[in-house]
Design a protein around this motif. Sequence first.
Motif, PDB file in Angstrom:
ATOM      1  N   TYR A  46     -21.118   3.422   6.594  1.00 62.85           N
ATOM      2  CA  TYR A  46     -20.167   4.544   6.364  1.00 62.85           C
ATOM      3  C   TYR A  46     -19.134   4.582   7.666  1.00 62.85           C
ATOM      4  O   TYR A  46     -18.049   4.937   7.417  1.00 62.85           O
TER       5      TYR A  46
ATOM      6  N   LEU B 249     -16.403   2.419   7.421  1.00 64.35           N
ATOM      7  CA  LEU B 249     -15.471   2.614   6.429  1.00 64.35           C
ATOM      8  C   LEU B 249     -14.465   3.703   6.748  1.00 64.35           C
ATOM      9  O   LEU B 249     -13.258   3.858   6.672  1.00 64.35           O
ATOM     10  N   SER B 250     -15.348   4.868   7.686  1.00 65.81           N
ATOM     11  CA  SER B 250     -14.391   5.897   8.076  1.00 65.81           C
ATOM     12  C   SER B 250     -13.198   5.497   9.039  1.00 65.81           C
ATOM     13  O   SER B 250     -11.969   5.826   9.085  1.00 65.81           O
TER      14      SER B 250
ATOM     15  N   GLY C  38     -15.280   0.229  -1.375  1.00 62.11           N
ATOM     16  CA  GLY C  38     -15.547   1.486  -0.708  1.00 62.11           C
ATOM     17  C   GLY C  38     -14.230   1.974  -0.347  1.00 62.11           C
ATOM     18  O   GLY C  38     -13.765   2.822  -0.655  1.00 62.11           O
TER      19      GLY C  38
ATOM     20  N   LEU D 144     -11.635   4.932  -1.645  1.00 60.23           N
ATOM     21  CA  LEU D 144     -11.173   5.989  -0.687  1.00 60.23           C
ATOM     22  C   LEU D 144      -9.648   6.115  -0.509  1.00 60.23           C
ATOM     23  O   LEU D 144      -8.951   7.078  -0.266  1.00 60.23           O
TER      24      LEU D 144
ATOM     25  N   PRO E 165     -16.187   8.966   3.579  1.00 60.02           N
ATOM     26  CA  PRO E 165     -17.175   8.055   3.113  1.00 60.02           C
ATOM     27  C   PRO E 165     -18.481   8.720   2.908  1.00 60.02           C
ATOM     28  O   PRO E 165     -19.245   8.571   1.639  1.00 60.02           O
TER      29      PRO E 165
END
Length: 376
Positions: free
Chosen positions: A70, A73-74, A106, A110, A118
């Motif tokens: 995560y 992803l961020s 993902g 987003l 995320p």
Amino acid sequence: MQNLKLNFNIISGKKELHKLKNYLNDNNFKNVFLIYDNNLYLNNKYLSNFVDKHQFYLKDEYSYHFEPSYELLSKKINYYKSLKKIKKIDVIVAIGGGSTIDFAKGIALLLKNPNKSPLSLRGFPKNYINPLPVIAIPSTCGTGSEVAFNASFIDEKNKSKLGINVQENYPILAILDPLLIKGSPKKVIYSGTIDTLVHTLEGFISVKSSTHSRLLSKKAFKLFHSNIFKIINNKYDEDDLINLQWSSSYAMMGMSNSSHGLSGALSYYLGTHYHLNHGIAGAIFLHKINFLNHSKGYYDLGYLIDNNKISIKNRSQQVLDFIEKIISIYLQEFQLKEIYSLLKFDKNLNLFIDSIKPVFALNPIKLTKKDILSTL
């Protein structure tokens, strides 16, 4: 009544990657975001030539050292949102292993939900805008991510593995091209193929399996059983790789219409605490769990083999012997016996096993926490 949900569009064959452009044009996709595995790009001329030859609206490499998190992803979505071109993206193409494809899923969600973090989308989120479409082109014979909507992500802070799971994230197209796998290091192929075996067996034995889901798992096992030793003996060709790619896809179709099991759940502990590859981590537990089931009178594994001349119990033992033989070869290749001896079976493992107790109910034989700890 038995339900079977399948949502896939697959083309397979040598050099099928080059049909991607035709598909994009036929479906009027104009602004393509290509995300590709950088390690594959550096070591596979077939892919690097394709990426360098063709123009894409936006390109980025996936070069994370482990399964996506995560936190990754961020970081990446904040970067992507800073690009002026990003708002015009109409499709994402992911080329790589399961991690690359999951990462793309993902990002696809987003980019359409820029105000969500995320972590706020973990699990099975609600109240979201549908993601961008994703085209998945796997470079392994293992994860099955190309035919599933699920995407796995690790919470690095809490050392837990969850996911972002929205049904609109089914890839709109999967391309199985053996030239993306041919020549890969044996460890890369092994880590993928063993994941297929985990998915096949877990989907097959789950209490949520059905007659129809078992047919998919059985097809996966037959293709795996017929081709895996060609890989191990390094005497395989493109057709053998395609068969193993299809085995992976069938295994995931079967498990998606059934459930995962204890081997996969326990592997999360090794992944989050030791950064051990998901497929290999699952292999460590696969034979142990199935041996436990067999010792307590569960013989349904025998239905994976078409041989009515011997008893179901003996056929089940044949499957167990096959699993043990494969895993022993893999353990030796990865030196996992040495790794396994270093694992700390402490309070963290106890807490982890407590956290996956719902998965125990998916196993066909009643197993306890004591059973699991004793076999480890």
